[in-house]
Design an enzyme around this catalytic site. Structure first.
Site, PDB file in Angstrom:
ATOM      1  N   GLU A 275      -1.227  15.894  -2.885  1.00 56.99           N
ATOM      2  CA  GLU A 275      -1.444  14.856  -3.102  1.00 56.99           C
ATOM      3  C   GLU A 275      -0.368  15.248  -5.170  1.00 56.99           C
ATOM      4  OE1 GLU A 275      -5.434  13.960  -6.280  1.00 56.99           O
ATOM      5  OE2 GLU A 275      -5.318  15.575  -4.790  1.00 56.99           O
ATOM      6  N   CYS A 310      -7.677  11.349 -12.468  1.00 55.43           N
ATOM      7  CA  CYS A 310      -6.271  11.063 -10.608  1.00 55.43           C
ATOM      8  C   CYS A 310      -6.756   9.564 -11.083  1.00 55.43           C
ATOM      9  CB  CYS A 310      -6.879  11.149  -9.884  1.00 55.43           C
ATOM     10  SG  CYS A 310      -7.761  12.460  -9.313  1.00 55.43           S
TER      11      CYS A 310
END
Length: 375
Positions: A275, A310
């Protein structure tokens, strides 16, 4: 834990000079004591925004053999699986229930919220959000929920006695590397997910914020987590890379920069789950509605946690219809309320003013771009 001025002075005296191996402070590892040197790391935790000459994180490149040996003892069929030690699924359900209860206690919740603020520039509400999400995650995987994760399937075959079975299987020895921006939520969710399925992880949290996860590890041990199930390492990136190359875990979960992610993909020969960093767009279409709410979301996504999350808003595109609304002025007003005193915005340590101004100059060359001055 409350640290007095005398304690801080002692830390400065101890950590600001070279130490022999015999003088190195102890560190929890596998439920026993492993000596490693944290250098100025402690000072960074004590006064992260007033570092002055104690800015460097001087982590000793210590030997990784103990971690390599520990991972090598875990077979590739894991610490448990649907056929081996199935009672451990229930064990981790109990651990999750107890840890969720602990994090629900106001005293414990406040402790971790304040600890996150110590090492990461977040407002109290943003830091508390990490604790809350972590508590709800553990609550969701209490009781029987862990073994339900290992639910298998069976497909009838072509004749009597023939069936195809599929099982959720652990990797065995694995590694987890997590970033600085979510010191509690990301490592706990990823670590517990690995443990639920029977993996043996070595966990490395960004050293600038790893005290949060160290305290969480102690809480998990208190709630019944076997000390030998997790290895917790505090090191620089080069040392961790050396450990990965020597231990050769069967899977590595990495959250962080795309540059490091690309290197890991090569070093680990594709045995990685990534990620990595991204450039996040926000696009506003022609329909102008709920201006106050849109402005609030834009401000939160751009500046909450100093943009290090994020949902960070890297760039905003909006239809020309929005230019006639009060959106820009509202975003400006919301952004101007943020200040370092309450950690609603954090200091920038890695980008110079000249670099920022040069970047702004390039952005203004984009057709239709505008610059709004903040006081």
């Amino acid at each position: 834990m409350v640290l007095s001025r005398d304690t801080i002075h002692t830390f400065k005296q101890f950590y600001c000079k070279e130490k022999s191996e015999a003088e190195l402070p102890p560190r929890l590892f596998l439920g026993s004591i492993l000596p490693i040197f944290l250098g100025l790391f402690i000072l960074y935790l004590l006064r992260p925004l007033k570092l002055k000459r104690y800015q460097a994180l001087n982590l000793l490149k210590y030997k990784t053999w103990a971690f390599v040996e520990s991972l090598s003892k875990c077979p590739k069929h894991g610490l448990h699986n649907p056929f081996k030690s199935p009672e451990r699924y229930l064990l981790y359900g109990d651990i999750s229930a107890k840890a969720a209860h602990m994090l629900s206690l106001p005293k414990v919740s406040d402790f971790f919220t304040r600890l996150i603020q110590r090492v990461s520039p977040k407002s109290y509400q943003q830091a508390f959000g990490e604790v809350y999400v972590t508590q709800k995650f553990l609550e969701n995987f209490s009781g029987d929920q862990v073994r339900f994760l290992a639910r298998s399937f069976a497909v009838p075959g072509n004749h009597i006695g023939q069936q195809s079975h599929g099982y959720r299987w652990p990797y065995g020895p694995v590694s987890i590397i997590t970033p600085f921006n979510f010191p509690l939520e990301i490592p706990v969710l990823q670590l517990m997910g690995a443990l639920y399925m029977g993996n043996k992880p070595v966990l490395k949290v960004d050293s600038k914020v790893s005290i949060v996860m160290e305290q969480m590890m102690r809480l998990l041990h208190h709630c019944g987590l076997p000390a030998e199930d997790v290895d917790f390492i505090n090191s620089d990136g080069k040392t961790m890379n050396k450990l990965l190359m020597e231990a050769n875990p069967r899977m590595t979960l990495f959250t962080g920069s795309s540059r490091v992610a690309e290197k890991l993909a090569v070093d680990m020969k594709g045995r990685v789950k990534l990620e990595d960093a991204g450039f996040d767009w926000k696009i506003l279409g022609p329909d102008v509605e709920e201006v106050d709410y849109v402005a609030w979301v834009c401000d939160q996504d751009a500046y909450a946690c100093s943009g290090q999350k994020c949902s960070a808003q890297s760039i905003l595109f909006m239809h020309e219809n929005w230019s006639t609304s009060s959106l820009i002025s509202k975003i400006k007003d919301l952004a101007e309320r943020r200040k370092l005193e309450d950690l609603t915005v954090g200091p920038v340590l890695t980008v110079t003013t000249d670099a920022m101004l040069e970047h702004k100059k390039k952005l203004l060359q984009i057709t239709g771009s505008k610059h709004n001055h903040l006081r």
